[in-house]
Design a protein around this motif. Structure first.
Motif, PDB file in Angstrom:
ATOM      1  N   ASP A 103       0.825  -1.206   0.000  1.00 46.15           N
ATOM      2  CA  ASP A 103       0.000   0.000   0.000  1.00 46.15           C
ATOM      3  C   ASP A 103       0.862   1.260   0.000  1.00 46.15           C
ATOM      4  OD1 ASP A 103      -2.845   0.540  -0.107  1.00 46.15           O
ATOM      5  OD2 ASP A 103      -2.563   1.636   1.772  1.00 46.15           O
ATOM      6  N   ASP A 108      -3.047   4.196  -4.027  1.00 43.73           N
ATOM      7  CA  ASP A 108      -4.356   4.328  -4.667  1.00 43.73           C
ATOM      8  C   ASP A 108      -4.883   2.990  -5.187  1.00 43.73           C
ATOM      9  OD1 ASP A 108      -2.349   4.128  -6.588  1.00 43.73           O
ATOM     10  OD2 ASP A 108      -3.407   5.375  -8.061  1.00 43.73           O
ATOM     11  N   GLN A 211      -7.895  -4.454   7.212  1.00 45.03           N
ATOM     12  CA  GLN A 211      -8.776  -3.679   8.089  1.00 45.03           C
ATOM     13  C   GLN A 211      -8.367  -2.215   8.133  1.00 45.03           C
ATOM     14  OE1 GLN A 211     -11.494  -5.439   9.324  1.00 45.03           O
ATOM     15  NE2 GLN A 211     -10.465  -6.972   8.041  1.00 45.03           N
ATOM     16  N   ASP A 212      -7.097  -1.937   7.807  1.00 43.40           N
ATOM     17  CA  ASP A 212      -6.599  -0.566   7.859  1.00 43.40           C
ATOM     18  C   ASP A 212      -6.709   0.151   6.517  1.00 43.40           C
ATOM     19  OD1 ASP A 212      -5.889  -0.830  10.557  1.00 43.40           O
ATOM     20  OD2 ASP A 212      -3.944  -1.698  10.038  1.00 43.40           O
ATOM     21  N   VAL A 213      -7.288  -0.512   5.531  1.00 48.03           N
ATOM     22  CA  VAL A 213      -7.469   0.073   4.204  1.00 48.03           C
ATOM     23  C   VAL A 213      -8.920   0.543   4.066  1.00 48.03           C
ATOM     24  CG1 VAL A 213      -7.389  -0.385   1.721  1.00 48.03           C
ATOM     25  CG2 VAL A 213      -5.671  -1.402   3.231  1.00 48.03           C
ATOM     26  N   ASP A 214      -9.123   1.654   3.400  1.00 46.41           N
ATOM     27  CA  ASP A 214     -10.478   2.156   3.141  1.00 46.41           C
ATOM     28  C   ASP A 214     -11.332   1.023   2.562  1.00 46.41           C
ATOM     29  OD1 ASP A 214     -12.786   3.355   2.140  1.00 46.41           O
ATOM     30  OD2 ASP A 214     -11.747   5.083   1.303  1.00 46.41           O
ATOM     31  N   PRO A 215     -12.465   0.694   3.189  1.00 47.92           N
ATOM     32  CA  PRO A 215     -13.305  -0.411   2.700  1.00 47.92           C
ATOM     33  C   PRO A 215     -13.714  -0.263   1.233  1.00 47.92           C
ATOM     34  CG  PRO A 215     -14.048   0.311   4.860  1.00 47.92           C
ATOM     35  CD  PRO A 215     -13.022   1.297   4.415  1.00 47.92           C
ATOM     36  N   ASP A 216     -13.781   0.962   0.739  1.00 48.50           N
ATOM     37  CA  ASP A 216     -14.146   1.171  -0.660  1.00 48.50           C
ATOM     38  C   ASP A 216     -13.066   0.671  -1.610  1.00 48.50           C
ATOM     39  OD1 ASP A 216     -16.541   2.318   0.058  1.00 48.50           O
ATOM     40  OD2 ASP A 216     -15.801   4.385  -0.074  1.00 48.50           O
ATOM     41  N   ARG A 217     -11.870   0.411  -1.091  1.00 44.53           N
ATOM     42  CA  ARG A 217     -10.770  -0.071  -1.929  1.00 44.53           C
ATOM     43  C   ARG A 217     -10.570  -1.579  -1.809  1.00 44.53           C
ATOM     44  NH1 ARG A 217      -5.445   1.591  -1.373  1.00 44.53           N
ATOM     45  NH2 ARG A 217      -5.582   2.438   0.737  1.00 44.53           N
TER      46      ARG A 217
END
Length: 297
Positions: A103, A108, A211-217
């Motif tokens: 990441d 992105d 879990q630490d990544v934007d759920p939309d990604r």
């Protein structure tokens, strides 16, 4: 260093070895809007970090020089400069163990997390440990390998020769290198145990770090659902922004193989199943895949 194509969206497929990540990459990569790296490139992801003892490289090791090198090589290998391409697909199984590092390289990126029953994965992975290398694919990698990765060739040669000395055609170490894998090999752990640990480490670390990544990604899909019709492949096309979902789904239905889900029951002895389940049963149950099979009780 600017990206080859700053408008392209990287899609990183995350999954344990033998979970179906190669199949998924190739099916999604059949879209006219997609380009893909055609093979695993652990040597690219480990550039400048070759001496790190396992594949769980921490995010702070992704310096500017490292990030630029990895992005440039991935986009070159995928052909990201091609016109009308909007999606870049990449899958390297070791990335399950270093998602914060990945990441940092591609902040992105979208992530597809592919889950598969650990019993099927362990059985398949254990067979791969003894398979000889795919020399045609290795030569393809060598032709496109930058000089920066020359150390990989040396490591691979040593790994392969050590594996031959141990009676394994696939090298001393095959697949994702979880923390402690070398100690397990030195201690004489069986390939069944190590294959099970590879699955458990890959799934556990990927789930934790996502879990630490934007759920939309993030989009999670189970292999068992992926191969059951075309609803999941269409969902993934939508997630990736691929405009030709009908064509991708049609290719999926023409290629998918549903016949290997229970192969572990037939090919593994009750002792091997017991050994496997000692490593993966709690995680299997947590994921809803069931518990100890009757033959292993």
């Amino acid at each position: 260093m600017p990206r080859v194509n700053p408008t392209i969206r990287p899609i990183i497929i995350i999954g344990a070895a033998r979970s179906g990540t190669k199949y998924l990459r190739d099916i999604l990569g059949s879209s006219d809007a997609a380009c893909k790296v055609p093979y695993d490139i652990n040597y690219i992801w480990r550039a400048y970090n070759e001496t790190w003892p396992d594949d769980a490289i921490p995010a702070e090791r992704a310096t500017k020089k490292v990030r630029n090198f990895i992005r440039t090589q991935i986009e070159r290998l995928a052909g990201a400069a091609a016109p009308d391409v909007s999606v870049l697909l990449e899958k390297t199984v070791g990335n399950s163990l270093r998602l914060p590092f990945v990441d940092a390289v591609y902040p992105d990126a979208l992530y597809i997390h592919l889950l598969r029953d650990g019993r099927s994965v362990t059985e398949s992975a254990a067979r791969q440990w003894s398979e000889p290398p795919n020399w045609r694919r290795l030569m393809e990698k060598l032709r496109g390998m930058p000089l920066r990765n020359a150390g990989y060739v040396v490591w691979f040669a040593k790994n392969y020769l050590t594996g031959l000395g141990s009676g394994r055609g696939g090298g001393k170490v095959w697949g994702p290198r979880y923390a402690g894998i070398d100690d397990d090999l030195t201690a004489g752990a069986s390939i069944i145990t190590i294959s099970a640990k590879q699955w458990a480490a890959s799934v556990t670390m990927a789930h934790r770090d996502l879990q630490d990544v934007d759920p939309d990604r993030v989009c999670t899909v189970r292999y068992e659902e992926l191969v059951d019709g075309d609803s999941q492949i269409r969902r993934l096309c939508s997630f990736c922004g691929l405009p030709d979902a009908d064509a991708v789904a049609a290719r999926h239905l023409s290629k998918v193989d549903q016949g290997t889900a229970e192969k572990w029951r037939e090919s593994m002895s009750s002792e091997q199943q017991e050994e496997m389940m000692r490593e993966i049963e709690p995680l299997l149950e947590k994921l809803g895949y069931g518990s100890v099979p009757e033959t292993a009780k």
